[in-house]
Scaffold this motif. Structure first.
Motif, PDB file in Angstrom:
ATOM      1  N   ALA A   1      -4.328   1.849  -2.647  1.00  0.00           N
ATOM      2  CA  ALA A   1      -4.143   0.406  -2.724  1.00  0.00           C
ATOM      3  C   ALA A   1      -4.976  -0.173  -3.850  1.00  0.00           C
ATOM      4  O   ALA A   1      -6.089   0.297  -4.113  1.00  0.00           O
ATOM      5  CB  ALA A   1      -4.535  -0.258  -1.405  1.00  0.00           C
ATOM      6  N   THR A   2      -4.428  -1.180  -4.507  1.00  0.00           N
ATOM      7  CA  THR A   2      -5.184  -1.948  -5.484  1.00  0.00           C
ATOM      8  C   THR A   2      -5.784  -3.168  -4.801  1.00  0.00           C
ATOM      9  O   THR A   2      -5.296  -3.621  -3.758  1.00  0.00           O
ATOM     10  CB  THR A   2      -4.281  -2.406  -6.641  1.00  0.00           C
ATOM     11  OG1 THR A   2      -3.178  -3.163  -6.104  1.00  0.00           O
ATOM     12  CG2 THR A   2      -3.739  -1.218  -7.416  1.00  0.00           C
TER      13      THR A   2
ATOM     14  N   MET B   1       0.852  -1.195   0.000  1.00  0.00           N
ATOM     15  CA  MET B   1       0.000   0.000   0.000  1.00  0.00           C
ATOM     16  C   MET B   1       0.890   1.248   0.000  1.00  0.00           C
ATOM     17  O   MET B   1       1.448   1.608   1.035  1.00  0.00           O
ATOM     18  CB  MET B   1      -0.919   0.019   1.225  1.00  0.00           C
ATOM     19  CG  MET B   1      -1.798   1.265   1.297  1.00  0.00           C
ATOM     20  SD  MET B   1      -2.761   1.365   2.814  1.00  0.00           S
ATOM     21  CE  MET B   1      -3.854  -0.031   2.628  1.00  0.00           C
TER      22      MET B   1
ATOM     23  N   TRP C   1      -9.413   0.005  -7.155  1.00  0.00           N
ATOM     24  CA  TRP C   1      -8.368   0.827  -6.558  1.00  0.00           C
ATOM     25  C   TRP C   1      -9.014   1.885  -5.683  1.00  0.00           C
ATOM     26  O   TRP C   1     -10.069   2.435  -6.032  1.00  0.00           O
ATOM     27  CB  TRP C   1      -7.556   1.496  -7.675  1.00  0.00           C
ATOM     28  CG  TRP C   1      -6.424   2.372  -7.226  1.00  0.00           C
ATOM     29  CD1 TRP C   1      -5.253   1.970  -6.658  1.00  0.00           C
ATOM     30  CD2 TRP C   1      -6.329   3.800  -7.364  1.00  0.00           C
ATOM     31  NE1 TRP C   1      -4.437   3.064  -6.426  1.00  0.00           N
ATOM     32  CE2 TRP C   1      -5.071   4.190  -6.845  1.00  0.00           C
ATOM     33  CE3 TRP C   1      -7.185   4.777  -7.872  1.00  0.00           C
ATOM     34  CZ2 TRP C   1      -4.648   5.518  -6.829  1.00  0.00           C
ATOM     35  CZ3 TRP C   1      -6.774   6.100  -7.850  1.00  0.00           C
ATOM     36  CH2 TRP C   1      -5.512   6.461  -7.331  1.00  0.00           C
TER      37      TRP C   1
ATOM     38  N   GLY D   1       2.795   2.986 -11.951  1.00  0.00           N
ATOM     39  CA  GLY D   1       1.721   2.287 -11.258  1.00  0.00           C
ATOM     40  C   GLY D   1       0.651   3.254 -10.809  1.00  0.00           C
ATOM     41  O   GLY D   1       0.096   3.998 -11.622  1.00  0.00           O
ATOM     42  N   ASP D   2       0.363   3.278  -9.494  1.00  0.00           N
ATOM     43  CA  ASP D   2      -0.690   4.159  -8.986  1.00  0.00           C
ATOM     44  C   ASP D   2      -0.141   5.390  -8.269  1.00  0.00           C
ATOM     45  O   ASP D   2      -0.803   5.951  -7.392  1.00  0.00           O
ATOM     46  CB  ASP D   2      -1.644   3.384  -8.082  1.00  0.00           C
ATOM     47  CG  ASP D   2      -0.960   2.755  -6.869  1.00  0.00           C
ATOM     48  OD1 ASP D   2       0.272   2.801  -6.800  1.00  0.00           O
ATOM     49  OD2 ASP D   2      -1.683   2.220  -5.999  1.00  0.00           O
TER      50      ASP D   2
ATOM     51  N   SER E   1       1.925   0.475  -6.418  1.00  0.00           N
ATOM     52  CA  SER E   1       1.214  -0.750  -6.806  1.00  0.00           C
ATOM     53  C   SER E   1       1.077  -0.783  -8.321  1.00  0.00           C
ATOM     54  O   SER E   1       1.002   0.265  -8.977  1.00  0.00           O
ATOM     55  CB  SER E   1      -0.175  -0.781  -6.166  1.00  0.00           C
ATOM     56  OG  SER E   1      -0.096  -0.742  -4.759  1.00  0.00           O
ATOM     57  N   THR E   2       1.033  -1.966  -8.869  1.00  0.00           N
ATOM     58  CA  THR E   2       0.838  -2.112 -10.312  1.00  0.00           C
ATOM     59  C   THR E   2      -0.561  -2.650 -10.574  1.00  0.00           C
ATOM     60  O   THR E   2      -1.102  -3.429  -9.782  1.00  0.00           O
ATOM     61  CB  THR E   2       1.867  -3.050 -10.938  1.00  0.00           C
ATOM     62  OG1 THR E   2       1.819  -4.316 -10.246  1.00  0.00           O
ATOM     63  CG2 THR E   2       3.273  -2.468 -10.795  1.00  0.00           C
TER      64      THR E   2
END
Length: 204
Positions: free
Chosen positions: A25-26, A1, A31, A182-183, A201-202
């Motif tokens: 977080a995914t 995360m 998401w 990612g995010d 995260s990816t």
């Protein structure tokens, strides 16, 4: 995360505007991004709570800025309720648009996730409803997004891929670059990543 903070500034003259402290977080259903914004004096100025589904559509948005509040979701386009500072009146809105945008870095990640531009495939057009602090008044705008490059960077674990996008305002023709991993937003106009305690995260 991923958890960290961005510095926010005026993209034209680089006047500092404050910071946004976030975690995101995914998960199997999509998401979520949650943040608190502070001004340059360290005073709380607002918050963002955005949840996307697995396709990148906004299934829940809650924004606070000063005394204003917006709650919205993708429903018959996008639908929202905006509450005034007194809390006694609320106005509803609905626009045939794809998603929301605003000052938070969360919306850049969300738009890229929704569109998923393909390298070399040209630009993808999107209609968004923007809510901008401090009054969160809605404004509909059209953008196009094009993925210009995806560059892997070696890390201690898995390679980190940095994506560079060209975003165009279709009303004014103004263009700017957005860099994501990612995010997490690495850099964008008015936004700089200052700290990050775990890798981005990816998305699958």
């Amino acid at each position: 995360m991923p958890r960290g903070h961005y510095s926010l500034y005026d993209p034209h003259d680089r006047t500092p505007l404050g910071e946004e402290h976030f975690h995101c977080a995914t998960g199997p259903s999509g998401w979520r991004y949650v943040s608190q914004t502070l001004n340059t004096a360290g005073e709380h100025t607002g918050s963002v709570d955005l949840t996307l589904d697995e396709l990148g559509r906004p299934i829940r948005l809650e924004l606070h800025a000063a005394a204003w509040q917006v709650r919205g979701a993708a429903l018959d386009g996008v639908t929202w309720v905006r509450t005034d500072p007194t809390g006694t009146h609320a106005t509803e809105g609905n626009v045939p648009a794809h998603a929301f945008t605003g000052a938070s870095p969360a919306f850049l990640v969300a738009t890229a996730r929704l569109l998923r531009p393909v390298l070399g495939a040209g630009a993808t057009r999107v209609r968004l409803v923007a809510f901008t602090p401090p009054v969160l008044a809605p404004r509909t705008l059209d953008q196009s997004w094009a993925l210009l490059s995806s560059t892997p960077h070696a890390t201690d674990t898995a390679p980190l891929v940095a994506d560079a996008y060209q975003v165009t305002d279709l009303e004014t023709g103004e263009q700017h670059a957005v860099h994501l991993a990612g995010d997490v937003v690495l850099a964008a106009p008015g936004i700089e990543l200052e700290s990050l305690d775990t890798p981005p995260s990816t998305f699958n």
